[in-house]
Enzyme design. Structure first.
Site, mmCIF file in Angstrom:
data_model
loop_
_atom_site.group_PDB
_atom_site.id
_atom_site.type_symbol
_atom_site.label_atom_id
_atom_site.label_comp_id
_atom_site.label_asym_id
_atom_site.label_seq_id
_atom_site.Cartn_x
_atom_site.Cartn_y
_atom_site.Cartn_z
ATOM 1 N N GLY A 236 0.828 -1.191 0.000
ATOM 2 C CA GLY A 236 0.000 0.000 0.000
ATOM 3 C C GLY A 236 0.863 1.242 0.000
ATOM 4 O O GLY A 236 2.060 1.192 0.309
ATOM 5 N N CYS A 237 0.257 2.363 -0.342
ATOM 6 C CA CYS A 237 1.039 3.597 -0.424
ATOM 7 C C CYS A 237 1.557 3.993 0.946
ATOM 8 O O CYS A 237 2.757 4.275 1.100
ATOM 9 C CB CYS A 237 0.220 4.706 -1.058
ATOM 10 N N TYR A 238 0.689 4.035 1.951
ATOM 11 C CA TYR A 238 1.159 4.379 3.297
ATOM 12 C C TYR A 238 2.218 3.386 3.775
ATOM 13 O O TYR A 238 3.287 3.796 4.252
ATOM 14 C CB TYR A 238 -0.010 4.436 4.284
ATOM 15 N N THR B 208 4.274 1.604 2.039
ATOM 16 C CA THR B 208 5.523 1.826 1.313
ATOM 17 C C THR B 208 6.317 2.953 1.941
ATOM 18 O O THR B 208 7.529 2.841 2.179
ATOM 19 C CB THR B 208 5.222 2.146 -0.165
ATOM 20 N N SER B 209 5.616 4.065 2.224
ATOM 21 C CA SER B 209 6.336 5.227 2.762
ATOM 22 C C SER B 209 6.858 4.956 4.167
ATOM 23 O O SER B 209 7.884 5.507 4.565
ATOM 24 C CB SER B 209 5.430 6.456 2.759
#
Lengths: 344, 344, 344, 344
Positions: B150-152, B154-155
């Site tokens: 997911g984007c969150y 990943t970050s």
């Protein structure tokens, strides 16, 4: 009253100065008697801020040409350091609501450490009252000089002070992750504030070491009656106005929520949302409101508290008017309660 | 190779689907052989996304009309729950990079708890590899189904996994304060995503209880070889693309910075800034880059780690292409390294 | 070719300079051999534009330290007036694509009238070719110095030149109502470009008297073989990139549409939409595309023509690369055709 | 007066409804007695618009539950077509300021042509007064039903009506190139209004054939005492509020400027800038002001007139309050003059 109080706005060419004019232009008990802007002296306010051109306002003048004794009160929107030089010689009969950082730190050593030079007006600093109205209301009523709270401190202190005073949260760790609109950086030109450098993106700045950190520490330490050092990170949001602080604390969320709800029940400008609801900055835009939400973390015993203000109003000029109202004997909400948030 | 790999994009009418088309349109080894969009079947891609009208692309079709065996690979941009139904029957000879959340959580009980229904394709979930390339590269090369992070996550995971693996930070507390651009919410219409409800303001949502929380926990627990439960708060930023996570950990900042610098020295898409510098989302816009900064807190032994990605690229379609490259035997950076950030 | 052409970018600390780096960084036949930025000489490009920090680029140098003969070509992103001084002495063997306004106006008297001083490099102006590629392609191939079209002229001339050449519209009135993103104003700091002065609002500037007016007149007069003086109003849009011109002409809409469709059928970077459809700037963002739409007015015999470009690409650096490709003997689309629009 | 007028707001869940609440919340002579929102009936206004949650407001109700005779006045923010059905049966003793398009076109045939169905309340249309206050003030004072001008017509008519009445400009050509903020499209969900589809870009819509065209024609034809058909192009600007119309006319600029300056000298809400100065929408944000500028074109005898309003205030709810003030016998500026523009 038979006549309106006569008010001077110092630094009228900045955003906080213009916002003070907006808020005071229809104030029931105050009239704007003077406006200063050294580099624009001799010009009309409308030349500097066209949105105010239709108002009947004094011509901008140089600070050197001001007779402070002509005024009942002053809202000071001057930059840091300049402020202490200018205010050093204002008679104490003139009520001053200062929006700068110059008189907020009570300890001269702390001031010197964070601002890089000795304070130039220590006597006045000694008499200054910290201007977060909800916590210093009685002192403000009798003060000559009120150091209005910084925008970040305002957003952080409103929820944290009652929780520490009531010992509902630990004094450490307290993590304050704050996000501000761009007006917080003022109107001075700089590459980092250009539209194309700010829009459609997000970043942190002054991480851990922003000057509002020790100001927050100072007030939380008073509230906790113990040394508090917070972790504080400011960020820049591509929006004009607004500030949101997401605060991570150790304490029971439902207890914190109940305490804040009760503490602010009678405050005109502070709203505590129902448990679990979160504020949005756009819902306070242009108003003097602060809105607070509380959520339980997945870790029991930990809470997330979020507050939203308009950095130019409750975080600056609105707080200034709120304090000036008290100092001049008016109702605290005079002239402010008619500004409902402008949304969208 | 003598011929390009033939790729199908499922869910081409969404933002991640369109972004996959953008990234693949000039890929040296891949051609786009099929595009699905059930509600827009029969239309051209240009009718749905005018910015792609000049490209020679397949007509949009219904998933029911797809013969999966015609393709070498699939990028799946379908919504949650639909994805597991569609992918359940794709032959394992077809390499799938899935951008949905459906195959990320290894534990079916955790999935059911957070998504509210039993998983519908448990066999495929069993073979799925978690798709954060920098940590699962070898597994991805041999996988049939990759659940892109997911984007969150990943970050958050890019900086945290190495720090936990090397035991440089405590497993608790870990506070992840994340901020996302609006594309992260997809193209589906909803009042909360209207321009006037999002612009010129800021707010948190899904505080503490966002579904990406357990995904982050899962991977950090693997890295730490211990149970990790993070505190995670997502926020919405008025910007199209970009994600910034401000992460508060217990560990020495200089040590953390050194470890991250070394860990990512050879990674094409991860940059660690010099100590004390902070990334901005606008500086990765449109690229597959992740940029990480580390700062020391005022409390010794505590650090603030900040990461920035483009949620649509490294946080979704770019990561999908990166994984598909590996699964198909191409260089991991093929077709991605030419997309420099678009700034301003 | 055995080796890549060696290119110098003058004015690399500006937005057009950085955009040229982005476009050239993966060019198949060009390498960036030099970058100048007088005030930032000695610094890395990544220090000035962090989004480019991961690229292997030459250190920024002062123009005085440049040996022009080391280069095959130059993209010049210097400010007006400075440009003519710098380019006056560049050997004619070095191919120059100039993005400034200095060499666009063929008539020295017109230049002096609009720019307020005599031209300082009249000989070079005499050999300069106007750089709107679609209309001067053959001349550009043999030129040493190409004066790339201004952003507003590019957006206006693309649809108007063919219509006037084919005498499908009257030479008067032609009303060009143009709207530009903020990058068009460059990176120099000024109050009017601050985020808070530009966001969430709209205004016109330089009404009727913008310097791009006579540039448009010049090229339309050539096309019409008659004196043309347009009515031209530029506006500033709160967006980073993009330019849209809404053009009001006397001529039959269907005839105009057919003529434009045919004229641009073989152009790689110009698209004419189906009759009645309108372009959006966001659908060309980051690409070298120009998109044109034609609509019939309610008055028969009158038409509204709308064109959209990215002012930094087709309106500046992309057009520069397109021209440099031709001057250096490469395919016109080399290195440009892989940049699909970035939307959202 | 001994008691405040009791006002009903129809369609309170839309942006114009919420804006009416903001403007009326501190009105000296009006209290908000009822609010309707059919789909949200039973909910609080704060549930629909959190920025109003701190106000003491009536619960939202269904229109079916309204007793119109309980109210002195109505502000109607209902959608087109619904409006005529609802208002058909409101007693004529209740003063109605309608913000919809339903009663603006006097000719039923024109209405049917542009709206695609016969008008359903022709009797009421017969008694409706067109609500551009500055031109119909006397009629409005005695009216039961005022059809407030559309936002585009308001911005176009304010400068054009006086110029045509005084025969200072030709009746043809008149080109009106208008740009609107996104609130103009209302709060209804649609893909085209999503943040990511609107931000960081610009486009035209409804070119030449927008429904506000015939409304503008109608009023200009009255002013000119001749048939006027304008060329009108609306555009969407990525901003919440604001509307700017750039208008191209045949007439002497200095003469036009003088006439407008004199015509509006005594109007509280219309400002004409010094000759050659241009208005910005951000300088009227949140206020009921209209600001007009006039510039000479390069063609002698042609002029460019630019007007700026806030589409939600002077272009909708503010105009509604202005008209209601007149209908109810209050000062026209009551409750409106304290809302200075909110900038930034």
């Amino acid at each position: 009253m038979t006549s309106a109080a006569n008010i001077l706005i110092l630094g009228a060419s900045g955003y906080t100065g213009a916002e003070a004019v907006r808020l005071l232009s229809a104030h029931p008990h105050i009239r704007i008697g003077g406006l200063t802007a050294d580099r624009r002296a001799g010009e009309s306010m409308g030349a500097v801020f066209p949105q105010l051109a239709h108002l009947d306002l004094p011509v901008l003048q140089s600070i050197d040409d001001v007779k402070f004794e002509d005024y009942d009160g002053v809202i000071c929107g001057l930059p840091h350091a300049t402020t202490q030089q200018v205010l050093a010689n204002v008679p104490s009969t003139v009520k001053v609501a200062d929006l700068s950082a110059d008189f907020r730190l009570r300890d001269p050593a702390t001031y010197e450490k964070w601002y890089g030079h000795p304070h130039q007006a220590l006597e006045r600093q000694g008499e200054a009252v910290y201007g977060l109205t909800e916590f210093y209301r009685d002192d403000i009523k009798g003060a000559s000089l009120v150091a209005c709270a910084g925008c970040y401190p305002t957003s952080a202190l409103l929820p944290l002070v009652p929780l520490l005073e009531q010992k509902l949260i630990d004094t450490d760790p307290i993590v304050i992750d704050s996000k501000s609109g761009v007006t917080g950086a003022g109107r001075g030109v700089a590459e980092g504030k250009l539209y194309c450098e700010v829009s459609d993106g997000f970043h942190a700045y002054g991480v851990a070491w922003h000057r509002h950190g020790p100001e927050i520490d100072q007030e939380l330490s008073v509230a906790a009656d113990a040394d508090v050092v917070v972790t504080f990170t400011p960020h820049l949001v591509p929006m004009n106005r607004g500030m949101l602080s997401t605060i991570y604390v150790r304490g029971e969320a439902d207890v914190c929520h109940k305490a804040l709800t009760e503490r602010f029940a009678d405050e005109a400008f502070v709203q505590v949302l129902p448990f679990g609801q979160m504020p949005q900055t756009r819902h306070v835009r242009g108003s003097n409101l602060a809105v607070i939400g509380v959520v339980a973390d997945r870790h029991s015993g930990r809470s997330i508290v979020i507050s939203a203000i308009d950095n130019l109003v409750k975080g600056a000029s609105g707080q200034g008017v709120q304090n000036l109202n008290l100092m001049l004997g008016f109702d605290e909400t005079a002239g402010l309660d008619r500004f409902q948030p402008v949304f969208p």
